[in-house]
Design an enzyme around this catalytic site. Structure first.
Site, PDB file in Angstrom:
ATOM      1  N   CYS A   1       0.667  -4.906  31.700  1.00 59.90           N
ATOM      2  CA  CYS A   1       0.983  -5.145  30.291  1.00 59.90           C
ATOM      3  C   CYS A   1       2.334  -4.528  29.922  1.00 59.90           C
ATOM      4  O   CYS A   1       2.779  -3.576  30.541  1.00 59.90           O
ATOM      5  CB  CYS A   1      -0.073  -4.499  29.410  1.00 59.90           C
ATOM      6  SG  CYS A   1      -1.737  -4.917  29.857  1.00 59.90           S
TER       7      CYS A   1
ATOM      8  N   ARG B   1       6.488  -8.062  34.910  1.00 58.26           N
ATOM      9  CA  ARG B   1       5.379  -7.158  35.236  1.00 58.26           C
ATOM     10  C   ARG B   1       4.069  -7.912  35.442  1.00 58.26           C
ATOM     11  O   ARG B   1       3.105  -7.348  35.955  1.00 58.26           O
ATOM     12  CB  ARG B   1       5.196  -6.131  34.110  1.00 58.26           C
ATOM     13  CG  ARG B   1       6.386  -5.194  33.968  1.00 58.26           C
ATOM     14  CD  ARG B   1       6.319  -4.420  32.679  1.00 58.26           C
ATOM     15  NE  ARG B   1       5.265  -3.433  32.703  1.00 58.26           N
ATOM     16  CZ  ARG B   1       5.455  -2.147  32.943  1.00 58.26           C
ATOM     17  NH1 ARG B   1       6.662  -1.711  33.205  1.00 58.26           N
ATOM     18  NH2 ARG B   1       4.458  -1.306  32.930  1.00 58.26           N
TER      19      ARG B   1
ATOM     20  N   TRP C   1      -2.044  -8.191  30.406  1.00 57.21           N
ATOM     21  CA  TRP C   1      -2.659  -8.586  31.678  1.00 57.21           C
ATOM     22  C   TRP C   1      -4.128  -8.214  31.539  1.00 57.21           C
ATOM     23  O   TRP C   1      -4.479  -7.037  31.437  1.00 57.21           O
ATOM     24  CB  TRP C   1      -2.001  -7.816  32.817  1.00 57.21           C
ATOM     25  CG  TRP C   1      -2.367  -8.280  34.181  1.00 57.21           C
ATOM     26  CD1 TRP C   1      -1.863  -9.354  34.858  1.00 57.21           C
ATOM     27  CD2 TRP C   1      -3.317  -7.670  35.074  1.00 57.21           C
ATOM     28  NE1 TRP C   1      -2.432  -9.443  36.096  1.00 57.21           N
ATOM     29  CE2 TRP C   1      -3.331  -8.434  36.259  1.00 57.21           C
ATOM     30  CE3 TRP C   1      -4.153  -6.558  34.977  1.00 57.21           C
ATOM     31  CZ2 TRP C   1      -4.134  -8.125  37.339  1.00 57.21           C
ATOM     32  CZ3 TRP C   1      -4.965  -6.255  36.059  1.00 57.21           C
ATOM     33  CH2 TRP C   1      -4.959  -7.032  37.219  1.00 57.21           C
TER      34      TRP C   1
ATOM     35  N   ASN D   1      -1.375  -0.525  26.337  1.00 62.20           N
ATOM     36  CA  ASN D   1      -1.410  -0.672  27.800  1.00 62.20           C
ATOM     37  C   ASN D   1      -2.380   0.371  28.336  1.00 62.20           C
ATOM     38  O   ASN D   1      -2.390   1.507  27.846  1.00 62.20           O
ATOM     39  CB  ASN D   1      -0.043  -0.368  28.424  1.00 62.20           C
ATOM     40  CG  ASN D   1       0.977  -1.444  28.145  1.00 62.20           C
ATOM     41  OD1 ASN D   1       0.655  -2.467  27.548  1.00 62.20           O
ATOM     42  ND2 ASN D   1       2.208  -1.208  28.567  1.00 62.20           N
TER      43      ASN D   1
ATOM     44  N   GLU E   1       4.145  -6.440  56.517  1.00 62.16           N
ATOM     45  CA  GLU E   1       4.871  -6.697  55.272  1.00 62.16           C
ATOM     46  C   GLU E   1       5.330  -8.168  55.213  1.00 62.16           C
ATOM     47  O   GLU E   1       5.238  -8.809  54.166  1.00 62.16           O
ATOM     48  CB  GLU E   1       6.066  -5.745  55.166  1.00 62.16           C
ATOM     49  CG  GLU E   1       7.071  -6.052  54.081  1.00 62.16           C
ATOM     50  CD  GLU E   1       6.521  -6.011  52.651  1.00 62.16           C
ATOM     51  OE1 GLU E   1       5.340  -5.675  52.478  1.00 62.16           O
ATOM     52  OE2 GLU E   1       7.282  -6.346  51.728  1.00 62.16           O
TER      53      GLU E   1
ATOM     54  N   LYS F   1       4.420 -10.793  52.195  1.00 62.41           N
ATOM     55  CA  LYS F   1       5.444 -11.516  51.419  1.00 62.41           C
ATOM     56  C   LYS F   1       5.101 -12.992  51.370  1.00 62.41           C
ATOM     57  O   LYS F   1       5.144 -13.634  50.330  1.00 62.41           O
ATOM     58  CB  LYS F   1       6.840 -11.370  52.049  1.00 62.41           C
ATOM     59  CG  LYS F   1       7.548 -10.078  51.833  1.00 62.41           C
ATOM     60  CD  LYS F   1       8.131  -9.877  50.460  1.00 62.41           C
ATOM     61  CE  LYS F   1       7.219  -9.210  49.501  1.00 62.41           C
ATOM     62  NZ  LYS F   1       6.813  -7.872  49.635  1.00 62.41           N
TER      63      LYS F   1
ATOM     64  N   GLU G   1       1.814 -13.751  49.276  1.00 65.67           N
ATOM     65  CA  GLU G   1       1.831 -13.502  47.828  1.00 65.67           C
ATOM     66  C   GLU G   1       2.723 -14.460  47.068  1.00 65.67           C
ATOM     67  O   GLU G   1       2.413 -14.822  45.937  1.00 65.67           O
ATOM     68  CB  GLU G   1       2.159 -12.040  47.496  1.00 65.67           C
ATOM     69  CG  GLU G   1       3.547 -11.588  47.826  1.00 65.67           C
ATOM     70  CD  GLU G   1       3.766 -10.109  47.532  1.00 65.67           C
ATOM     71  OE1 GLU G   1       3.110  -9.549  46.648  1.00 65.67           O
ATOM     72  OE2 GLU G   1       4.622  -9.510  48.202  1.00 65.67           O
TER      73      GLU G   1
ATOM     74  N   HIS H   1      -8.644 -11.161  71.072  1.00 65.64           N
ATOM     75  CA  HIS H   1      -9.984 -10.574  70.925  1.00 65.64           C
ATOM     76  C   HIS H   1     -10.764 -11.220  69.788  1.00 65.64           C
ATOM     77  O   HIS H   1     -11.646 -10.597  69.211  1.00 65.64           O
ATOM     78  CB  HIS H   1      -9.868  -9.058  70.737  1.00 65.64           C
ATOM     79  CG  HIS H   1      -9.300  -8.377  71.942  1.00 65.64           C
ATOM     80  ND1 HIS H   1     -10.012  -8.202  73.113  1.00 65.64           N
ATOM     81  CD2 HIS H   1      -8.061  -7.884  72.189  1.00 65.64           C
ATOM     82  CE1 HIS H   1      -9.247  -7.613  74.017  1.00 65.64           C
ATOM     83  NE2 HIS H   1      -8.054  -7.415  73.472  1.00 65.64           N
TER      84      HIS H   1
ATOM     85  N   LYS I   1       3.478  -6.491  38.521  1.00 65.60           N
ATOM     86  CA  LYS I   1       4.477  -5.643  39.187  1.00 65.60           C
ATOM     87  C   LYS I   1       3.984  -4.214  39.333  1.00 65.60           C
ATOM     88  O   LYS I   1       4.203  -3.570  40.343  1.00 65.60           O
ATOM     89  CB  LYS I   1       5.776  -5.669  38.380  1.00 65.60           C
ATOM     90  CG  LYS I   1       6.901  -4.852  38.992  1.00 65.60           C
ATOM     91  CD  LYS I   1       7.388  -5.474  40.283  1.00 65.60           C
ATOM     92  CE  LYS I   1       8.499  -4.684  40.947  1.00 65.60           C
ATOM     93  NZ  LYS I   1       8.648  -5.078  42.356  1.00 65.60           N
TER      94      LYS I   1
HETATM   95  C1  F6R Z   1       4.005  -6.567  47.227  1.00 69.46           C
HETATM   96  C2  F6R Z   1       4.050  -5.463  46.291  1.00 69.46           C
HETATM   97  C3  F6R Z   1       2.848  -4.608  46.163  1.00 69.46           C
HETATM   98  C4  F6R Z   1       3.258  -3.155  45.873  1.00 69.46           C
HETATM   99  C5  F6R Z   1       2.005  -2.325  45.546  1.00 69.46           C
HETATM  100  C6  F6R Z   1       2.360  -0.882  45.279  1.00 69.46           C
HETATM  101  O1  F6R Z   1       5.208  -7.264  47.234  1.00 69.46           O
HETATM  102  O2  F6R Z   1       5.017  -5.272  45.594  1.00 69.46           O
HETATM  103  O3  F6R Z   1       2.020  -4.680  47.278  1.00 69.46           O
HETATM  104  O4  F6R Z   1       3.928  -2.646  46.979  1.00 69.46           O
HETATM  105  O5  F6R Z   1       1.366  -2.855  44.408  1.00 69.46           O
HETATM  106  O6  F6R Z   1       3.235  -0.777  44.209  1.00 69.46           O
HETATM  107  P1  F6R Z   1       4.104   0.507  43.992  1.00 69.46           P
HETATM  108  O7  F6R Z   1       5.085   0.596  45.119  1.00 69.46           O
HETATM  109  O8  F6R Z   1       4.783   0.317  42.666  1.00 69.46           O
HETATM  110  O9  F6R Z   1       3.157   1.665  44.004  1.00 69.46           O
END
Ligand code: F6R
Length: 597
Positions: free
Chosen positions: A2, A27, A74, A100, A470, A474, A477, A493, A592
């Site tokens: 939010c 966000r 959110w 929030n 990672e 990417k 998501e 396996h 975010k």
């Molecule tokens: C994926 C992504 C999330 C964050 C996770 C932790 O692209 O951005 O997996 O890495 O939500 O967020 P922070 O780093 O802000 O604690």
């Protein structure tokens, strides 16, 4: 998650507030709303994006007034619809609130509020009703009394119809700041919302209340004592929070990585040595707590620290940490990695580690964040504002911080020559990342070719395995393609049963001493009809003796290749999502900053 913006001043507030919540769209949210004071408090809200709220404002002849609050929500309590959107107004219309966070005891409070009926399913409406209930003739007292009964986390922006020239705010565990202009003041959950108007701000600390008029700001604790606070200055300029000609923030942030990496690394390399802002680190074991990409950065940290410094490292998903009864000893160190510094699970894990009496270190991007403030020591990554929901440059800066830490910890045990050679190689990373970025056309070509695949596996061994975790995140998501990251030797396996004609397997194979093994694992899937894409170094590409699509990265010590393979995978995911017309900067269901557990 939010977002909150509030304004009081000499200008019409509607457009300022709408522009502010637009800057917070990154966000993640699913409804939006605004309230302005003009002969009472007028509220308009809408499910969906800010654009839909703007349409509704036009249909209603727009709102006028010099004081207001706006919100992007959110959903947590109740579906994302018009009624549950914020602002929420109290039963008798005296109080209007944006919020929030989560009020954990909202049901108990609801049951104790006799005579009040709720219209929405939100915990926020209870706060509005409680404020109204506690309000006699003094809003400071009403806010302080109300906040003392709330359990959970909150950042609140509050209007009272009896005081049409005052904006109120309160905060506990959810970020909120008060920004100061000339003849106008703001509240915001994120500086990006108000940067175009001012760079000066106060950070609200735990259990604090702010009272704003257009010419003054005052702060109080929950005992109603006035507080003196330090005015801070945000040196992020507005351009840093805008797209700068790129179609998406994500692409802009991918392209900014050479700069972000330099800004993380260069100030910490002094006279051929590493200085971690004067922090001395000693530990017989390291526990990394983090979520998502930050946890994957932790996996790179584990590989590099264990290899170079021979100190055991355990990477814990922060959401699991405190429930797993982790074995912690006094000489252990807990490192919390978080871009936002506000991730609820990481914060809770950090607090747990502190409670258990072990030292803590935060690696964060947002400097005044809760995780930064609560840790014993902080290493900022200085990656600049990251707007796209999917992290790119912050992840890269996190892994650079892991290399710095590993080298620092290994300094006393590594032969000087080895230390200096690794230090030298590490400093070549920015230019090598740039040469990977220069290959974006080739990567885009492969992304176009493979965008219609329904399942993509990414494999690697050692550091390469840590890196593909990672890469796979990417891809899933932002492109919504099902993808799994696997240790190359583990596929056979079980999971190899999913490989069929046309399955794409991307192999990161940059580690010389295990290259052959990874290539054999790739042969196993090719024999079962898979297509392959190999990411390897210039030098190792000559070792690939079968026909395959190859993306070559510059040669570098294998412990640092994740910085380069990652960029290939980021661009690949970006262009696949682009090809599939996905909402790249704000993928569905994601936020975010994840401030709920
Ligand atoms: C994926 C992504 C999330 C964050 C996770 C932790 O692209 O951005 O997996 O890495 O939500 O967020 P922070 O780093 O802000 O604690």
């Amino acid at each position: 998650m939010c977002g909150i913006v509030g304004y009081i001043g000499k200008r019409e507030a509607q457009n300022i507030l709408i522009a502010g919540i637009r800057r917070l769209e990154y966000r993640g949210y699913d409804s939006a709303g605004i309230a302005l004071v003009d002969n009472g408090v007028n509220v308009i809200k809408s499910q969906g994006k800010v654009a839909k709220l703007e349409e509704k404002l036009v249909q209603n002849g727009n709102l006028t007034g010099f004081l207001g609050i706006a919100h992007t929500r959110w959903a947590t309590h109740g579906a994302p619809n018009d009624i549950n959107a914020h602002p929420q107004t109290s039963q008798n219309g005296k109080i209007t609130v944006v919020h929030n966070g989560i009020i954990e005891n909202y049901l108990t409070l609801k049951n104790s509020l006799h005579g009040y009926q709720c219209q929405s399913d939100t915990d926020t409406e209870i706060v509005a009703n409680l404020l109204e209930h506690n309000y006699k003739d003094n809003m400071l007292t009403a806010i302080a009394e109300t906040c003392k009964t709330l359990k959970g986390s909150y950042a609140l922006g509050i209007l009272c119809s009896d005081t049409p020239d005052i904006l109120y705010a309160a905060k506990k565990e959810s970020p909120l700041l008060v920004a100061v202009g000339e003849g106008e003041n703001f509240i915001a959950s994120d500086m990006a919302a108000v940067l175009e108007h001012t760079n000066s701000y106060y950070l609200l600390d735990e259990s604090e209340i702010a009272i704003l008029t257009k010419d003054s700001v005052k702060f109080y604790d929950f005992e109603q004592n006035e507080l003196q606070k330090n005015l801070l200055y945000a040196d992020w300029d507005i351009a840093a929070a805008e797209k700068g000609g790129y179609p998406h923030f994500m692409l802009k942030e991918i392209m900014e990585q050479p700069k972000a990496i330099k800004e993380t690394m260069n100030p910490r390399i002094i006279n051929n040595d590493i200085n971690l802002d004067g922090i001395e680190i000693q530990a017989d074991k390291i526990h990394i707590v983090a979520c998502g990409s930050a946890a994957y950065a932790g996996l790179i940290g584990k590989a590099v620290i264990e290899k170079l410094a021979r100190i055991p490292v355990e990477v814990h998903l922060a959401s699991e940490f405190r429930y797993n009864d982790p074995i912690l000893s006094p000489n252990n160190l807990c490192i919390a990695i978080s871009q936002s510094g506000e991730t609820a699970d990481t914060l809770a894990a950090l607090r747990y580690a502190k409670k258990c009496g072990i030292k803590t270190l935060a690696i964060v991007n947002v400097i005044g964040s809760a995780i930064a403030r609560e840790s014993d020591n902080v290493l900022p990554i200085w990656a600049g504002p990251e707007i796209a929901v999917a992290t790119t440059k912050a992840y890269s800066a996190q892994i650079i911080t892991m290399y710095l830490l590993a080298l620092k910890l290994a300094k006393t045990t590594l032969p000087t020559e080895k230390f200096q050679s690794l230090l030298g190689e590490m400093q070549t990373i920015p230019e090598k990342v740039q040469s990977v970025l220069d290959q974006q056309d080739i990567i885009q070509k492969y992304a176009k070719e493979y965008a219609k695949r329904t399942s993509i596996f990414l494999i690697g061994r050692g550091v390469d395995f840590a890196a593909v975790t990672e890469g796979s995140l990417k891809l899933k998501e932002i492109s919504y393609i099902h993808s799994e990251a696997y240790a190359a030797g583990e596929l056979k396996h079980g999971t190899i049963s999913l490989v069929e004609d046309g399955t794409l397997v991307i192999a990161a194979a940059t580690t010389p001493h295990i290259l052959e093994k990874t290539l054999s694992n790739l042969q196993e899937v090719l024999a079962r009809g898979a297509n392959s894409l190999i990411i390897t170094t210039e030098a190792l590409s000559n070792e690939v003796k079968f026909s395959a699509n190859i993306i070559k990265i510059p040669n570098i010590h294998y412990l640092f290749t994740a910085s380069l393979t990652t960029v290939v995978m980021q661009l690949f995911a970006y262009y696949v999502a682009f090809e599939l017309n996905c909402e790249i900067d704000m993928p569905r269901n994601l936020a975010k900053s994840v401030t709920v557990e």
